[in-house]
Design an enzyme around this catalytic site. Structure first.
Site, PDB file in Angstrom:
ATOM      1  N   LYS A 120      38.141  22.078 -48.086  1.00 15.18           N
ATOM      2  CA  LYS A 120      39.375  21.912 -47.305  1.00 15.18           C
ATOM      3  C   LYS A 120      39.488  20.470 -46.819  1.00 15.18           C
ATOM      4  O   LYS A 120      40.506  19.806 -47.023  1.00 15.18           O
ATOM      5  CB  LYS A 120      39.379  22.867 -46.104  1.00 15.18           C
ATOM      6  CG  LYS A 120      39.169  24.333 -46.442  1.00 15.18           C
ATOM      7  CD  LYS A 120      40.319  24.921 -47.189  1.00 15.18           C
ATOM      8  CE  LYS A 120      40.207  26.436 -47.327  1.00 15.18           C
ATOM      9  NZ  LYS A 120      38.989  26.907 -47.998  1.00 15.18           N
ATOM     10  N   LYS A 155      43.614  28.065 -42.089  1.00 17.90           N
ATOM     11  CA  LYS A 155      42.551  28.145 -43.085  1.00 17.90           C
ATOM     12  C   LYS A 155      41.195  27.863 -42.442  1.00 17.90           C
ATOM     13  O   LYS A 155      40.978  26.766 -41.903  1.00 17.90           O
ATOM     14  CB  LYS A 155      42.780  27.104 -44.196  1.00 17.90           C
ATOM     15  CG  LYS A 155      44.041  27.300 -45.010  1.00 17.90           C
ATOM     16  CD  LYS A 155      44.145  26.231 -46.089  1.00 17.90           C
ATOM     17  CE  LYS A 155      45.353  26.436 -46.981  1.00 17.90           C
ATOM     18  NZ  LYS A 155      45.436  25.407 -48.049  1.00 17.90           N
ATOM     19  N   ARG A 205      46.508  25.762 -60.302  1.00 16.24           N
ATOM     20  CA  ARG A 205      45.130  25.284 -60.409  1.00 16.24           C
ATOM     21  C   ARG A 205      45.071  24.312 -61.589  1.00 16.24           C
ATOM     22  O   ARG A 205      45.371  24.670 -62.730  1.00 16.24           O
ATOM     23  CB  ARG A 205      44.174  26.465 -60.620  1.00 16.24           C
ATOM     24  CG  ARG A 205      42.771  26.095 -61.112  1.00 16.24           C
ATOM     25  CD  ARG A 205      41.999  25.149 -60.211  1.00 16.24           C
ATOM     26  NE  ARG A 205      41.833  25.640 -58.866  1.00 16.24           N
ATOM     27  CZ  ARG A 205      40.806  26.395 -58.471  1.00 16.24           C
ATOM     28  NH1 ARG A 205      39.864  26.749 -59.339  1.00 16.24           N
ATOM     29  NH2 ARG A 205      40.719  26.775 -57.206  1.00 16.24           N
ATOM     30  N   ASP A 267      44.201  22.412 -56.247  1.00 16.04           N
ATOM     31  CA  ASP A 267      45.282  23.375 -56.066  1.00 16.04           C
ATOM     32  C   ASP A 267      46.511  22.635 -55.548  1.00 16.04           C
ATOM     33  O   ASP A 267      46.415  21.867 -54.580  1.00 16.04           O
ATOM     34  CB  ASP A 267      44.870  24.466 -55.078  1.00 16.04           C
ATOM     35  CG  ASP A 267      43.676  25.270 -55.567  1.00 16.04           C
ATOM     36  OD1 ASP A 267      43.457  25.300 -56.795  1.00 16.04           O
ATOM     37  OD2 ASP A 267      42.970  25.850 -54.734  1.00 16.04           O
ATOM     38  N   GLU A 275      44.054  21.955 -51.918  1.00 14.69           N
ATOM     39  CA  GLU A 275      42.600  21.945 -51.808  1.00 14.69           C
ATOM     40  C   GLU A 275      41.997  21.220 -52.997  1.00 14.69           C
ATOM     41  O   GLU A 275      42.635  21.074 -54.042  1.00 14.69           O
ATOM     42  CB  GLU A 275      42.039  23.374 -51.758  1.00 14.69           C
ATOM     43  CG  GLU A 275      42.390  24.153 -50.515  1.00 14.69           C
ATOM     44  CD  GLU A 275      41.721  25.520 -50.463  1.00 14.69           C
ATOM     45  OE1 GLU A 275      40.760  25.741 -51.248  1.00 14.69           O
ATOM     46  OE2 GLU A 275      42.145  26.354 -49.654  1.00 14.69           O
ATOM     47  N   ASN A 277      38.497  21.711 -55.103  1.00 14.57           N
ATOM     48  CA  ASN A 277      37.344  22.583 -55.306  1.00 14.57           C
ATOM     49  C   ASN A 277      36.290  21.837 -56.124  1.00 14.57           C
ATOM     50  O   ASN A 277      36.540  21.469 -57.276  1.00 14.57           O
ATOM     51  CB  ASN A 277      37.780  23.852 -56.040  1.00 14.57           C
ATOM     52  CG  ASN A 277      38.798  24.642 -55.238  1.00 14.57           C
ATOM     53  OD1 ASN A 277      38.440  25.436 -54.390  1.00 14.57           O
ATOM     54  ND2 ASN A 277      40.075  24.400 -55.497  1.00 14.57           N
TER      55      ASN A 277
END
Length: 309
Positions: A120, A155, A205, A267, A275, A277
Site C-alpha cells: 500500500k 485499506k 492488474r 493495480d 497498489e 504488488n
C-alpha cells in the site's frame, strides 16, 4: 543452471491458477533445474547462506525428490515467492536471502525492497499517479478526509487480496467509531482513498517485468461488491492498456529497475494507480488464458538474458 523458488508448501498450490507454478513450469521448459523450499528451509552457517531444498519436476505438477542441503551460491537465481503476510518469519527470510545476494546470487525481488515496499505504502512514491490518499492514525484527520471526499475506501496497510477493505460515506453515522476500530484506537495507521465509482467497470492488474508491461487483465467486481480482487470473487476479462496506463508504467519503470523489483503487479482503477504488488504478484495464468500471451515463458526468457544465458 539451477533456480530456487522460495514459496508456500507445495501441497497448498493450485497449479491451474498459481503464478509461481507457471514460472516454475516455464523454467523447466527453458531447461532450467527447478528447486523448491519454504522459509523454514533457509539458514546461515556463519556468514554463508545455505538451504534445504528439493529438486522438483513442476510439469506435470509435481514430481519431487529428497531434500538436499546446498549453499545458496549453487543457484543462479532465487525467486522469493512466499505469499503474504509479511510477518516476522518473512522479514527474517529476506535477511537470509540478502546474504545470498551479497554472495552474487540474483534474488527476485530484491530482499531489501521487499522489506521497504509495503504494497500500500509503496505506491505513495508515485502519489501524483494516485487518487487523493491519506495515511494516518488520528481519527479526526481520517474523518475530515472522508467528509471532504464524501465517499472513501479504507485499506489496512497489512491487508492482501482485498481483505479488510471497506467503502464508507464520509457522512455515515458512526464513522468515527469505525475509524477507531480500523486504527486500533489510533495505534495503527490506515490508508484512506477517495472512492472511484469507475471500479464497477474493473480494476486492471498490469504485470511488469524488469520495468516493462508484458500483460494485463481487467478484474470486474462480483455483483454487490466493489472489490475486484479475484480472491474476493472478481471476474478476469481480457483488456488492453490505455495511453494513460502506459504512461503510468513508463513513469514507474526506472525506479522499479533501480530497486531490483523485477516482477511486479500494479493495480490501476480509472487511470489512477492503486497498489504496487511486489511480494508474489499474481495474474500470469489469467493473462495467458485470456490474452493468449505465453507470459511465464517471456518472464523466464528475460531473466535468462539478464543472467547471460
Amino acid at each position: 543452471m539451477r533456480q530456487l523458488f522460495v514459496l508456500d508448501p507445495l501441497a497448498r498450490i493450485n497449479p491451474a491458477k498459481d503464478s509461481t507454478a507457471a514460472l516454475m513450469q516455464a523454467a523447466q521448459r527453458a531447461s532450467v533445474e527447478v528447486w523448491a523450499c519454504t522459509l523454514a528451509d533457509l539458514q546461515a552457517r556463519g556468514h554463508e547462506p545455505w538451504v534445504n531444498a528439493m529438486p522438483v519436476v513442476p510439469d506435470p505438477w509435481i514430481g519431487m525428490e529428497a531434500s538436499q542441503s546446498r549453499p545458496m551460491k549453487d543457484f543462479a537465481c532465487i525467486w522469493m515467492r512466499k505469499d503474504p503476510p509479511v510477518d516476522e518469519a518473512y522479514l527474517y527470510a529476506t535477511h537470509l536471502l540478502e546474504l545470498a545476494e551479497r554472495a552474487g546470487t540474483l534474488v527476485l525481488n530484491r530482499p531489501a525492497s521487499l522489506r521497504a515496499w509495503n504494497e500500500k505504502l509503496g505506491a505513495l512514491r508515485f502519489s501524483k499517479l494516485m487518487a487523493p490518499t491519506l495515511v494516518a492514525s488520528r481519527v479526526s484527520e481520517l474523518a475530515a478526509f472522508a467528509r471532504e471526499h464524501q465517499e472513501v475506501v479504507l485499506k489496512p496497510l497489512g491487508g492482501r487480496a482485498g481483505q479488510g477493505v471497506v467503502r464508507v460515506s464520509g457522512r455515515a453515522p458512526g464513522i468515527e467509531a469505525l475509524l477507531e476500530l480500523v486504527t486500533d484506537q489510533e495505534q495503527l495507521p490506515v490508508m484512506v482513498q477517495r472512492f472511484l465509482p469507475e471500479v464497477i467497470e474493473g480494476d486492471k492488474r498490469i504485470l511488469l517485468v524488469d520495468g516493462q508491461p508484458l500483460g494485463a487483465v481487467n478484474r470486474r467486481p462480483k455483483q454487490g461488491d466493489f472489490r475486484s480482487n479475484l480472491a474476493m470473487g472478481g471476474s478476469p476479462e481480457p483488456t488492453e492498456l490505455s495511453s494513460r496506463e502506459q504512461e503510468i508504467c513508463a513513469a514507474m519503470a526506472p525506479i522499479l529497475k533501480e530497486q531490483g523489483l523485477f516482477f511486479v503487479g500494479i493495480d490501476v482503477i480509472a487511470g489512477s494507480l492503486s497498489e504496487i504488488n511486489v511480494t508474489s504478484p499474481t495474474g500470469i495464468r489469467e493473462v495467458e488464458r485470456l490474452m493468449g500471451v505465453p507470459l511465464a515463458d517471456q518472464v523466464i526468457e528475460r531473466l535468462l538474458v539478464r543472467l547471460g544465458e
